[in-house]
Each structure stands twice: as C-alpha cells, then as structure tokens.
Design an enzyme around this catalytic site. Sequence first.
Site, PDB file in Angstrom:
ATOM      1  N   GLU A 152       1.305  -0.499  -5.095  1.00 52.70           N
ATOM      2  CA  GLU A 152       0.253   0.480  -5.288  1.00 52.70           C
ATOM      3  C   GLU A 152       0.935   1.842  -5.291  1.00 52.70           C
ATOM      4  OE1 GLU A 152      -3.398   3.012  -3.661  1.00 52.70           O
ATOM      5  OE2 GLU A 152      -1.726   2.440  -2.416  1.00 52.70           O
ATOM      6  N   ASP A 170       0.826  -1.203   0.000  1.00 52.81           N
ATOM      7  CA  ASP A 170       0.000   0.000   0.000  1.00 52.81           C
ATOM      8  C   ASP A 170       0.866   1.262   0.000  1.00 52.81           C
ATOM      9  OD1 ASP A 170      -2.785   1.150   0.608  1.00 52.81           O
ATOM     10  OD2 ASP A 170      -1.638   1.974   2.279  1.00 52.81           O
TER      11      ASP A 170
HETATM   12  C1  NOJ Z   1      -4.528   3.200  -0.463  1.00 51.98           C
HETATM   13  C2  NOJ Z   1      -5.689   2.302  -0.156  1.00 51.98           C
HETATM   14  O1  NOJ Z   1      -6.142   1.705  -1.347  1.00 51.98           O
HETATM   15  C3  NOJ Z   1      -6.751   3.165   0.506  1.00 51.98           C
HETATM   16  O2  NOJ Z   1      -7.950   2.459   0.662  1.00 51.98           O
HETATM   17  C4  NOJ Z   1      -6.224   3.671   1.809  1.00 51.98           C
HETATM   18  O3  NOJ Z   1      -7.164   4.550   2.388  1.00 51.98           O
HETATM   19  C5  NOJ Z   1      -4.895   4.420   1.620  1.00 51.98           C
HETATM   20  N1  NOJ Z   1      -3.982   3.707   0.761  1.00 51.98           N
HETATM   21  C6  NOJ Z   1      -4.214   4.621   2.954  1.00 51.98           C
HETATM   22  O4  NOJ Z   1      -3.714   3.417   3.427  1.00 51.98           O
END
Ligand code: NOJ
Length: 543
Positions: A243, A201
């Site tokens: 991500e 993430d």
């Molecule tokens: C990306 C995630 O997909 C999202 O859902 C989240 O709120 C943020 N990162 C923070 O972790």
Amino acid sequence: MDDKHWYQTAVFYELNIRAFCDGNGDGQGDFLGAISKLDHIKSLGVDAVWIMPHYPSPLKDDGYDVADYYGVHPDFGTAADFKAFIDAAHERNLKVIIDLVMNHTSDQHPWFQAARTDKNSPYRDYYVWSDSGSEYPETRIIFLDYEKSNWSWDETAGQYFWHRFYHHQPDLNYDNPQVHEEMFKVIRYWLDMGIDGFRADAVPYLYEREGTNCENLPETHEFLKKVRRLIDEEYPGRVFIAEANQWPHDLLPYFGDGDEFHVCFHFPIMPRLYMALKQGNRRVILDILRDTPAIPAGCQWMTFLRNHDELTLEMVTIEEREWMWQQYAPNPEMKSNLGIRRRLAPLLDNHKGKWLILNGILMSLMGTPIIYYGDEIGMGDNIALPDRHGVRTPMQWDSSQNAGFSAADKTYFPVISDAEYGYERVNVANQENDPDSFLSATRFLLQVRKAHPELQRGEMEIWETADKSVFAYWRILDDERTLCLYNLSAEVQSVSLHFPELAGQGKLIDLLHEGRSWTLNDNIPPVLKMRPYASHWLHLARR
Ligand code: NOJ
C-alpha cells in the site's frame, strides 16, 4: 500460469471482519460469522480475501493501531477462530492475506508503554523521539483533518514522538535493527499460521531523513527487500502487496527488480476513472496509462474502485482535486482529509450503467482487481458517522433485523436504513435471484473474466476511437482478443468497428450482451451503436 504467480490473475475481496457477520451475537462481526459467509464470497468468483487488521487494538483507527502483533482482537474471536477461518477459506480454494502494519503501533502497545516510561528501556529506541519536535519539516501531514503536526509531546516521556498518522500511532524506528528483527518474527508467525501473504500498510514512511519528505527513502526499499527475501526463501508462493499511495514513477521502485513487492496498489488510476466518467471524456485515463511504467516480470498492479478509506485524491493535481470535490462531494461532510468518504454506488448515483462501466474497467483493464465488501450489492454509506466509518457499516444480508448481520440489540455502527440504500431494499438475499441486480452483475463479470484469459493477462492495446467519450482497448493473448468499449457519456455513440487486419477472420461477439455480434468480413465496417453509459466486451470468434 504456474501456481506461484496466482496473484497475477486473481480477483481479491476486501473483508472487514468487524462489519461482515456477527457469529456470537455481541453486535460486532467476528471470524466465526465470517466463516458462515465464506460461501457468499466464493460465489462471487473471487480467488482471495484480504482481511483488515485483526490484531488486539484500541480500534481508534479500526485496527491500524496495533497493540499486539501476535494476537486476535477479542471482539473478532480467538486464535483458534482465526485459524478456523483460514482453513475454511482454504477448503474453498480461497487464499487469505492479512494486513501488516509495520510503520507504527498503537500508543497502547507494550513497547510504547515501556518506551515512554523509561528512558533506559531497550524499547525507547523502538520509536522516534525529539527534544524539539522540529525535525523533518518537509514531511506532509496525512490526516490533515485531525493532526496539526507529525510530532506529539508525550508528558511521561518528556519528549516529542514522531507519527505519520494519528497522534496515538507512534512510528516505529527502523534505524533500530531490533525493530527489523521484531517485524521478521511477526511475519514468520503469521506465515507459519498458514496465511497466503500480506497487504503491507503505509510502506513509504518507514524511515525519516533530514532534508527529505521522508517518503520512499532508499533505506525503506532496502528493508522491504529483506522482507521479500525472507518470504521467497522461507515461504515461496506467498504474496507481498504494497500500500504505497504514490505517483507511478515513485511506485515503480516498490517492485525493485522483481525483488521487492509482488503487487502494488495502483493509486493514481482510481480517481481518474471517476473523473473520466463524470467528464464523459477518456483523456485522464489515457494520460495515466501512458505514465504507468512497465513492471518487472512476476509483478502485478492491484486495481480498485473503493476501499475502507476515503476515496483518496492525493494522486491528482490541486485543480483536479477541487473539481472532484465539487462533483462527488457536494456536501462538505462528504470530504475527508484529501478525499471523499463515500461508497461506490452513491458516488455513481446508483446508476447501473455507470456501475457497469467502472466495474467492467476494473475487471478487464489490467492488474489484479479487488472488490470492497458491500460494493457487490451496491451498498450505501452513512456520512453521519465520523471519519471513514460511514463506509464501514454492517454488511446487508437480508431484510431481517440488523440486516441479518447480527442478532444483538445494537450493532457496532447502525446498519444503513435510508430509503434508497437501506438494508430492507439493498441486501444479498434480495439480489440473489434477481438477474438485474448488482450482485448478479458482479458474478457475471467475474465469470466472463475467468473464461477469457486475455482479459486477465493479455497485452493491452488502447484503441482511440474518433469520439473522446468512448474509452476502448483490446486485450490480446496469443490468438485470443477482446475489445472492451465504454461509452462514458449520456449520449448515444456510434463506433465504426474498422479493423481491416481482421477482415474475414470472424465476428465480434459481445460477451456482455448475449446474442449480439458484428461480422468483420466485408469492406464496410460494422457499426456499434453504444447507448448512453453502455459497456461492451467484443470477443473475436474466429471462423
Ligand atoms: C492506511 C490504511 O488503509 C488506513 O485505514 C490507516 O488509517 C492508515 N494506513 C494508517 O495505518
């Protein structure tokens, strides 16, 4: 394709444990419930499942606020249930990857609690503090609808702390080598448990440096490469997925020289698919494909149409964003941060042709596709729920109480019950045996993709037809070739299938429409008449 590179041709499914199936009747989805529905996931033809954060958490950001990196959220089950889920998935030949939230913790994490209460605690330096809250002013705020600053004052600590997301998600301090060691431990722990990799993430934000926008810093890449080395050396075959919501030229370094991430989500192409469809013009897709660099061997893009977040419009121009909001978020309630909090089917007016175009592109353009749970049956959304929760409602299994999701009186969020997308109408059971359903179409597209390796890993060659409303490309692998065509417009389009180099070699057989074919053996090229919003995958069947 050797086994080690399984992620290059796989199809993934994004699973929200809380939303999928309630096994113990408490109104929340859990691992036992999810196990009972693995056959549904398998039946789609996918190869791997990504589960959203399963860790103990106050769930103020649906688990992206981790309070314990080693546990399982009690609402979702026990460690044994988690393990049983992994085993049950593996028995079905499904890989499982989990979310790895390295950038921040919940403010409820014991590290942060220790850090804020004691200046001399070794955990103080696990986070990023300031006396003035004025550092790094060039850093953008991501959750614009909710936060005014990336610094928040902590009364107990008597200092400001840094956070890129919600103010209850303090960022970890990667300048502290101890934090690296903690993460390595977490990574080993879950890999030892048998998972097949991580969706990492928010990786662009690990470090902060004055005078920069605090994204994609060299130090960040250096750390991520260390993680990759650990995975390769100790757990070969497991996958590390980034991500990183960035432009293609900023994404490329996340692959390193094939020594950082195996896979990166391709964020910029996603909104352009919706844009092209609404404009009836392929131009924006071609532009972004041109801007997409070649990636190192062994790497792959991950492509998606929707996920658990808002449809992000960070990777478009300001004008394009305004246009997208006008087109796809007619009600201001549908906007969220820099995006649109709606699901796939409602975004596409529940239109089967449009749905097939975007899914057809997803399954054949490039990269590793991922399907968001519920989109395989065209689930709707609930914009009355706050934040991104409207796209995280219970999975709709059948027309019984709570959509067959739970036996409880009340579920964590209400099931969708409106006239068009309500569970009594839109559910797995209804679509199961209906050949015209979204579910059948999903299975069919995946089946065809599986049967044609060129659609998974062939070279892609854009074919520019005369009319800009037709988006077309070849996928070519050795002797196998398939021409994918989509009519992005509401008008009939005639396409001359003029391929002199293929004349006499056979015929083009439509993989999506049984019984239709075009022979390429004379001087007059056959004409493909494309109905409004039609999709075709024409495979060359050689003589
Ligand atoms: C990306 C995630 O997909 C999202 O859902 C989240 O709120 C943020 N990162 C923070 O972790």
